[in-house]
Design a protein around this motif. Structure first.
Motif, PDB file in Angstrom:
ATOM      1  N   VAL A  92       0.874  -1.163   0.000  1.00 38.04           N
ATOM      2  CA  VAL A  92       0.000   0.000   0.000  1.00 38.04           C
ATOM      3  C   VAL A  92       0.913   1.215   0.000  1.00 38.04           C
ATOM      4  N   CYS A  94       0.870   4.914   0.096  1.00 36.00           N
ATOM      5  CA  CYS A  94       0.105   6.135   0.376  1.00 36.00           C
ATOM      6  C   CYS A  94       1.007   7.339   0.164  1.00 36.00           C
ATOM      7  N   SER A  96       1.991   8.217  -2.975  1.00 41.07           N
ATOM      8  CA  SER A  96       2.915   7.532  -3.882  1.00 41.07           C
ATOM      9  C   SER A  96       3.649   8.455  -4.839  1.00 41.07           C
ATOM     10  N   PHE A 115      -1.877   5.454  -3.805  1.00 36.97           N
ATOM     11  CA  PHE A 115      -2.738   6.607  -3.570  1.00 36.97           C
ATOM     12  C   PHE A 115      -1.905   7.882  -3.634  1.00 36.97           C
ATOM     13  N   GLU A 116      -2.415   8.874  -4.339  1.00 37.57           N
ATOM     14  CA  GLU A 116      -1.756  10.188  -4.417  1.00 37.57           C
ATOM     15  C   GLU A 116      -2.841  11.261  -4.422  1.00 37.57           C
TER      16      GLU A 116
END
Length: 129
Positions: A92, A94, A96, A115-116
């Motif tokens: 994961v 987070c 990124s 996720f960005e």
């Protein structure tokens, strides 16, 4: 490995990218020597977006950003000491950013959730993946 060698390990793709990346590198080295207070990253001297290859992965480097520093491992270099995802693992990522660690994990066969929050950076993440 010195920062200069790390930057030189990036391989620009195409003549335009080569011109812009090597120009940024040359100007950045001079700026680091003669204007040390104003130097932040080689990427600040990249005038246009460029494509670079590193360890078989293709990345977009945005103009006037620290993307080249991520790809050359001069930004967050400490993470490379422990980040070793394997096939079958789940990563994961987070925050990124442009997806360097996402791409490394994918290359190693891990399943990745990236996720960005920044829409502009997210667009580059999508292009890189």
């Amino acid at each position: 490995m010195s920062a200069n060698r790390q930057y030189l390990s990036l391989k620009p793709v195409g003549i335009q990218s080569k011109i812009h990346v090597y120009r940024a590198f040359a100007v950045g080295v001079l700026a680091r020597i003669f204007r040390r207070k104003h130097f932040v990253t080689i990427g600040q001297y990249l005038k246009r977006d460029a494509l670079v290859k590193y360890e078989g992965l293709l990345f977009k480097a945005r103009a006037r950003s620290d993307d080249l520093g991520f790809y050359a491992h001069t930004v967050k270099s400490y993470t490379f000491n422990w980040f070793r995802p394997s096939a079958g693992e789940t990563v994961v990522d987070c925050g990124s950013s442009v997806g360097l660690f996402t791409m490394i994990a994918l290359k190693n066969g891990a399943q990745v959730y990236a996720f960005e929050a920044n829409p502009k950076t997210f667009k580059v993440l999508q292009e890189n993946v």
